[in-house]
Write a protein that holds these residues in place. Structure first.
Motif, short mmCIF file in Angstrom:
data_model
loop_
_atom_site.label_atom_id
_atom_site.label_comp_id
_atom_site.label_asym_id
_atom_site.label_seq_id
_atom_site.Cartn_x
_atom_site.Cartn_y
_atom_site.Cartn_z
N GLN A 3 0.84 -1.19 0.00
CA GLN A 3 0.00 0.00 0.00
C GLN A 3 0.87 1.25 0.00
O GLN A 3 0.61 2.19 -0.74
N LEU A 4 1.90 1.27 0.82
CA LEU A 4 2.79 2.43 0.88
C LEU A 4 3.41 2.70 -0.48
O LEU A 4 3.42 3.83 -0.95
N ARG A 5 3.89 1.67 -1.12
CA ARG A 5 4.55 1.84 -2.42
C ARG A 5 3.55 2.30 -3.49
O ARG A 5 3.85 3.14 -4.32
N ARG A 6 2.36 1.70 -3.48
CA ARG A 6 1.37 2.01 -4.51
C ARG A 6 0.66 3.35 -4.28
O ARG A 6 0.43 4.12 -5.20
N GLU A 7 0.32 3.64 -3.01
CA GLU A 7 -0.52 4.80 -2.72
C GLU A 7 0.21 5.94 -2.04
O GLU A 7 -0.33 7.03 -1.92
N GLY A 8 1.41 5.68 -1.53
CA GLY A 8 2.15 6.73 -0.83
C GLY A 8 1.58 7.06 0.54
O GLY A 8 1.83 8.13 1.09
N TRP A 9 0.83 6.13 1.08
CA TRP A 9 0.17 6.36 2.36
C TRP A 9 -0.09 5.03 3.06
O TRP A 9 -0.28 4.00 2.40
N LEU A 10 -0.10 5.04 4.37
CA LEU A 10 -0.49 3.91 5.21
C LEU A 10 -1.21 4.45 6.43
O LEU A 10 -0.80 5.49 6.97
N HIS A 11 -2.23 3.74 6.88
CA HIS A 11 -2.89 4.09 8.13
C HIS A 11 -1.85 4.01 9.24
O HIS A 11 -0.92 3.20 9.19
N ASN A 12 -2.00 4.83 10.27
CA ASN A 12 -1.02 4.85 11.35
C ASN A 12 -0.83 3.47 11.99
O ASN A 12 0.27 3.09 12.35
N ARG A 13 -1.89 2.70 12.15
CA ARG A 13 -1.77 1.36 12.75
C ARG A 13 -0.84 0.50 11.91
O ARG A 13 0.01 -0.20 12.44
N ALA A 14 -0.99 0.54 10.59
CA ALA A 14 -0.11 -0.25 9.71
C ALA A 14 1.32 0.27 9.80
O ALA A 14 2.27 -0.53 9.78
N ARG A 15 1.50 1.57 9.93
CA ARG A 15 2.85 2.13 10.09
C ARG A 15 3.50 1.57 11.35
O ARG A 15 4.67 1.22 11.36
N LEU A 16 2.74 1.50 12.43
CA LEU A 16 3.27 0.99 13.69
C LEU A 16 3.61 -0.49 13.61
O LEU A 16 4.65 -0.93 14.11
N VAL A 17 2.76 -1.27 12.96
CA VAL A 17 3.01 -2.70 12.82
C VAL A 17 4.27 -2.93 11.99
O VAL A 17 5.13 -3.73 12.35
N VAL A 18 4.41 -2.20 10.89
CA VAL A 18 5.60 -2.32 10.05
C VAL A 18 6.84 -1.91 10.84
O VAL A 18 7.86 -2.61 10.84
N GLY A 19 6.77 -0.77 11.52
CA GLY A 19 7.92 -0.29 12.28
C GLY A 19 8.34 -1.26 13.37
O GLY A 19 9.53 -1.53 13.56
N SER A 20 7.37 -1.82 14.07
CA SER A 20 7.67 -2.79 15.12
C SER A 20 8.30 -4.04 14.52
O SER A 20 9.30 -4.54 15.03
N PHE A 21 7.73 -4.53 13.43
CA PHE A 21 8.26 -5.75 12.80
C PHE A 21 9.70 -5.54 12.34
O PHE A 21 10.58 -6.37 12.60
N LEU A 22 9.95 -4.42 11.67
CA LEU A 22 11.30 -4.18 11.16
C LEU A 22 12.32 -3.99 12.28
O LEU A 22 13.42 -4.55 12.23
N THR A 23 11.96 -3.20 13.28
CA THR A 23 12.95 -2.89 14.32
C THR A 23 13.05 -3.95 15.40
O THR A 23 14.15 -4.25 15.87
#
Length: 144
Positions: A3-23
């Motif tokens: 979604q981020l790559r295609r739309e340039g946006w992510l809901h804050n919850r998805a941002r947090l899940v991604v950030g937690s998973f990566l870090t």
């Protein structure tokens, strides 16, 4: 991330899940995610993005222990996308996966994978990390 790559946006919850998973799960330096998000976000704000990445990586000024910032992706999906609408929209490989396996599709029996046209390791990747073990390792890293 699709979604981020295609739309340039992510809901804050998805941002947090991604950030937690990566870090936390993968142990990737938060600055890599922060740079990647700033590159792709249409609503990117330098201070907000930087602060959010520090917050989720538990490296900023935050009185909460690191354990409060380790998100279990399966639980997050269960809590915030219980019917799987979001997941099915952005991960079409999982579109026909029965709801009871959507959070952890690698637990599907072979015959269910066949019916759903989602064979783990072929149509959808095997897990790259065991969340429970990654959580323990992250907590060990933060105990320094």
């Amino acid at each position: 991330m699709r979604q981020l790559r295609r739309e340039g946006w992510l809901h804050n919850r998805a941002r947090l899940v991604v950030g937690s998973f990566l870090t936390k799960d993968l142990g990737i330096d938060w600055r890599w995610g922060e740079r990647w998000f700033m590159r792709l976000l249409l609503d990117g704000d330098e201070a907000s993005n930087n602060g959010n990445w520090q917050w989720i990586a538990s490296v900023g000024v935050d009185p909460q222990p690191a354990s409060r910032r380790i998100f279990n992706p399966a639980r997050q999906q269960e809590r915030f996308d219980p019917d799987g609408t979001y997941v099915r929209r952005y991960v079409p490989e999982l579109r026909d996966v029965p709801a009871e396996y959507l959070r952890e599709p690698w637990t599907m029996p072979a015959e269910v994978q066949q019916r759903a046209s989602c064979r783990i390791g072929r149509d959808y990747p095997e897990p790259i990390v065991d969340h429970a073990q990654a959580r323990r390792e992250a907590l060990d890293r933060y105990r320094v």
